[in-house]
Design an enzyme around this catalytic site. Structure first.
Site, short mmCIF file in Angstrom:
data_model
loop_
_atom_site.label_atom_id
_atom_site.label_comp_id
_atom_site.label_asym_id
_atom_site.label_seq_id
_atom_site.Cartn_x
_atom_site.Cartn_y
_atom_site.Cartn_z
CE1 TYR A 1 -4.33 11.43 -25.80
CE2 TYR A 1 -6.35 11.14 -24.54
CZ TYR A 1 -5.15 11.82 -24.75
OH TYR A 1 -4.79 12.85 -23.92
N GLY B 1 7.93 16.17 -23.53
CA GLY B 1 6.91 16.93 -24.27
C GLY B 1 6.70 18.31 -23.68
CE LYS C 1 -2.80 10.37 -22.35
NZ LYS C 1 -1.43 10.81 -22.02
#
Ligand SMILES: NC(=O)c1ccc[n+]([C@@H]2O[C@H](COP(=O)([O-])OP(=O)(O)OC[C@H]3O[C@@H](n4cnc5c(N)ncnc54)[C@H](O)[C@@H]3O)[C@@H](O)[C@H]2O)c1
Length: 271
Positions: free
Chosen positions: A179, A12, A183
């Site tokens: 999310y 990324g 994480k």
């Protein structure tokens, strides 16, 4: 130079934190492979890196696809012979318009009455597709890349793997159950793999940034950003450089006694 002659792969890295980490490593003498799912930004960052006088290559792959990931590692290792540092950074943040509307209403209530009465409804309204995409880019992607890196690093007895977690994985953040789960999963993965890989000299650690000023936060309305800043004791968002500095520490020999840790540059958002 802290990384002279070392080879790194940053996922990324076509934008945001990944780009800044890649540039920081290159300034410290590393050759850096630039992964992204988008070809143009990856090639542009690879050109920026080469202009610093080290080697670079753009490797296009979707980290959530294990076939893509295997091919990416084969390409990098075929070109450079080895891999010293992997940064699992690729990520996405998704929020539906309905959740955003509820969020804005809830922020308005907070400002007016001191408490939120509207649930943002992110878990209640979550589509299977959003849940699966978020988990697969972050958690599957981190696992797939880690697995390939260990195949190179464990036999030779050294290496650094740095996983991009988030304060979302430490404390849970409003409006992002997918999310936050991804994480938190990355933090668990980091600690378990750190215990096995250090036996072969491979260090695995995580960074859990607070809110950092990148395109990832573009979906936030101004009122939502203001609320985040108000909840951050330092009173501002972080910069990509402030996260890249932690990545450099974890990639370099300075972190020779740091194993399975989660370092959180977050302006005091989580203490
Ligand atoms: N910005 C923040 O506030 C913040 C805070 C904590 C953690 N993070 C994490 O840091 C990482 C980087 O975020 P950022 O802020 O730089 O975001 P960004 O959107 O600026 O950059 C993310 C990059 O990842 C790429 N990408 C997305 N999906 C991919 C995939 N499947 N395979 C390969 N590449 C893919 C994108 O194309 C993009 O170039 C993410 O894991 C994010 O969750 C960001």
């Amino acid at each position: 130079m802290k990384l002279k002659g070392r080879t790194a792969l940053v996922t990324g890295a076509g934008a945001g934190l990944g780009r800044e980490i890649a540039l920081t490593f290159a300034r410290e003498g590393a050759n850096v492979a630039i992964n992204d799912v988008r070809r143009e930004p990856a090639s542009a960052v690879a050109a920026e890196i080469e202009a610093l006088g080290v080697k670079s290559m753009a490797v296009v792959a979707d980290v959530s696809d294990s076939v893509d990931v295997r091919a990416m590692f084969e390409e990098v290792v075929a070109a450079w012979g080895t891999l010293d540092v992997l940064v699992n950074n690729a990520g996405i943040a998704l929020m539906s318009d309905a959740v955003k509307a509820n969020f804005l209403q809830a922020v308005g209530e907070l400002v007016a009455n001191g408490r939120m009465e509207t649930s943002v409804g992110a878990a209640r309204m979550m589509a299977d597709s959003q849940w699966r995409r978020t988990l697969s880019v972050h958690l599957d992607g981190t696992f797939y890349c880690t697995r390939e890196a260990l195949k190179v690093m464990e036999p030779r007895g050294s290496g650094k793997i740095i996983n991009m977690a988030s304060i979302a994985g430490l404390t849970g953040i409003l409006g992002a159950p997918d999310y936050s789960a991804a994480k938190a999963g990355i933090i668990g993965l980091t600690k378990s793999v750190a215990r096995e890989a250090i036996a072969r000299g491979v260090y695995v650690n995580a960074i859990a940034p607070g809110y950092v000023d990148t395109a990832l936060l573009d979906f936030l309305e101004p009122a939502m950003k203001q609320m985040i800043i108000a909840q951050t004791p330092i009173g501002r968002l972080g910069t990509p450089q402030e996260v890249a500095a932690v990545a450099l520490y974890l990639a370099s020999d300075d972190s020779s006694y740091t194993v399975g840790q989660v370092i959180s540059p977050n302006g005091g958002y989580v203490m």
